[in-house]
Design a protein around this motif. Structure first.
Motif, PDB file in Angstrom:
ATOM      1  N   LYS A 293      24.660  -1.737  -1.047  1.00 21.40           N
ATOM      2  CA  LYS A 293      23.700  -1.881  -2.161  1.00 21.40           C
ATOM      3  C   LYS A 293      22.613  -1.570  -1.516  1.00 21.40           C
ATOM      4  N   GLU A 294      21.540  -1.145  -2.121  1.00 20.80           N
ATOM      5  CA  GLU A 294      20.130  -0.824  -1.674  1.00 20.80           C
ATOM      6  C   GLU A 294      19.415  -2.065  -1.444  1.00 20.80           C
ATOM      7  N   ARG A 295      18.277  -1.859  -0.779  1.00 22.50           N
ATOM      8  CA  ARG A 295      17.566  -3.023  -0.383  1.00 22.50           C
ATOM      9  C   ARG A 295      16.861  -3.414  -1.591  1.00 22.50           C
ATOM     10  N   GLU A 296      16.607  -4.782  -1.821  1.00 22.88           N
ATOM     11  CA  GLU A 296      15.897  -5.148  -2.990  1.00 22.88           C
ATOM     12  C   GLU A 296      14.634  -5.959  -2.860  1.00 22.88           C
ATOM     13  N   LEU A 297      13.934  -5.555  -3.408  1.00 23.99           N
ATOM     14  CA  LEU A 297      12.315  -6.445  -3.433  1.00 23.99           C
ATOM     15  C   LEU A 297      12.886  -7.782  -4.108  1.00 23.99           C
ATOM     16  N   VAL A 298      12.366  -8.989  -3.201  1.00 25.02           N
ATOM     17  CA  VAL A 298      12.560 -10.105  -3.670  1.00 25.02           C
ATOM     18  C   VAL A 298      11.266 -10.925  -4.383  1.00 25.02           C
ATOM     19  N   ALA A 299      10.248 -10.816  -3.388  1.00 26.65           N
ATOM     20  CA  ALA A 299       9.078 -11.364  -3.593  1.00 26.65           C
ATOM     21  C   ALA A 299       8.086 -10.632  -2.709  1.00 26.65           C
ATOM     22  N   GLU A 300       6.948 -10.685  -3.385  1.00 25.95           N
ATOM     23  CA  GLU A 300       5.663 -10.118  -2.626  1.00 25.95           C
ATOM     24  C   GLU A 300       4.419 -10.840  -2.844  1.00 25.95           C
ATOM     25  N   MET A 301       3.562 -10.806  -1.983  1.00 23.24           N
ATOM     26  CA  MET A 301       2.291 -11.459  -1.965  1.00 23.24           C
ATOM     27  C   MET A 301       1.246 -10.462  -1.313  1.00 23.24           C
ATOM     28  N   PRO A 302       0.164 -10.351  -2.206  1.00 25.50           N
ATOM     29  CA  PRO A 302      -0.959  -9.637  -1.692  1.00 25.50           C
ATOM     30  C   PRO A 302      -1.995 -10.111  -0.497  1.00 25.50           C
TER      31      PRO A 302
END
Length: 116
Positions: free
Chosen positions: A43-52
């Motif tokens: 599967k493709e890499r999935e974005l889980v969480a991000e913080m600016p």
């Protein structure tokens, strides 16, 4: 030389918790937006969480909202991912990512396995 080193992965039972850490070096950490991705084979890499970089709100994948929390400590050049109420479908290799304009760096990944 920029390095992102993840730690904290492992085997946990469904419903359990883990906290992942990503220690950064060789960059001005506070300038970088930090993200956690995950990937399972095939599967493709999935974005889980991000913080600016500073301020702003964090964003989460729908599948982890209310269970995962991303945080950062700029004094320690470290970003964290607190994972609660883990499910078998959270099993994946979790990667830390640092991004600032054209600068884009990845860690080596840490395995998280949720199984009874």
């Amino acid at each position: 030389q920029v390095q992102l080193v993840e730690s904290g992965g492992g085997l946990v039972q469904p419903g359990g918790s883990l906290r992942l850490s990503c220690a950064a070096s060789g960059l001005t950490f506070s300038r970088y937006a930090m993200r956690w991705y995950r990937q399972v084979p095939g599967k493709e890499r999935e974005l889980v969480a991000e913080m600016p970089q500073t301020g702003g709100s964090s964003n989460y994948a729908d599948s982890v909202k209310g269970r995962f929390t991303i945080s950062r400590d700029n004094a320690k050049n470290t970003v964290y991912l607190q994972m609660n109420s883990l499910k078998p479908e959270d099993t994946a290799v979790y990667y830390c990512n640092a991004r600032y304009f054209v600068y884009n760096y990845w860690g080596q990944g840490t395995q998280v396995t949720v199984s009874s």
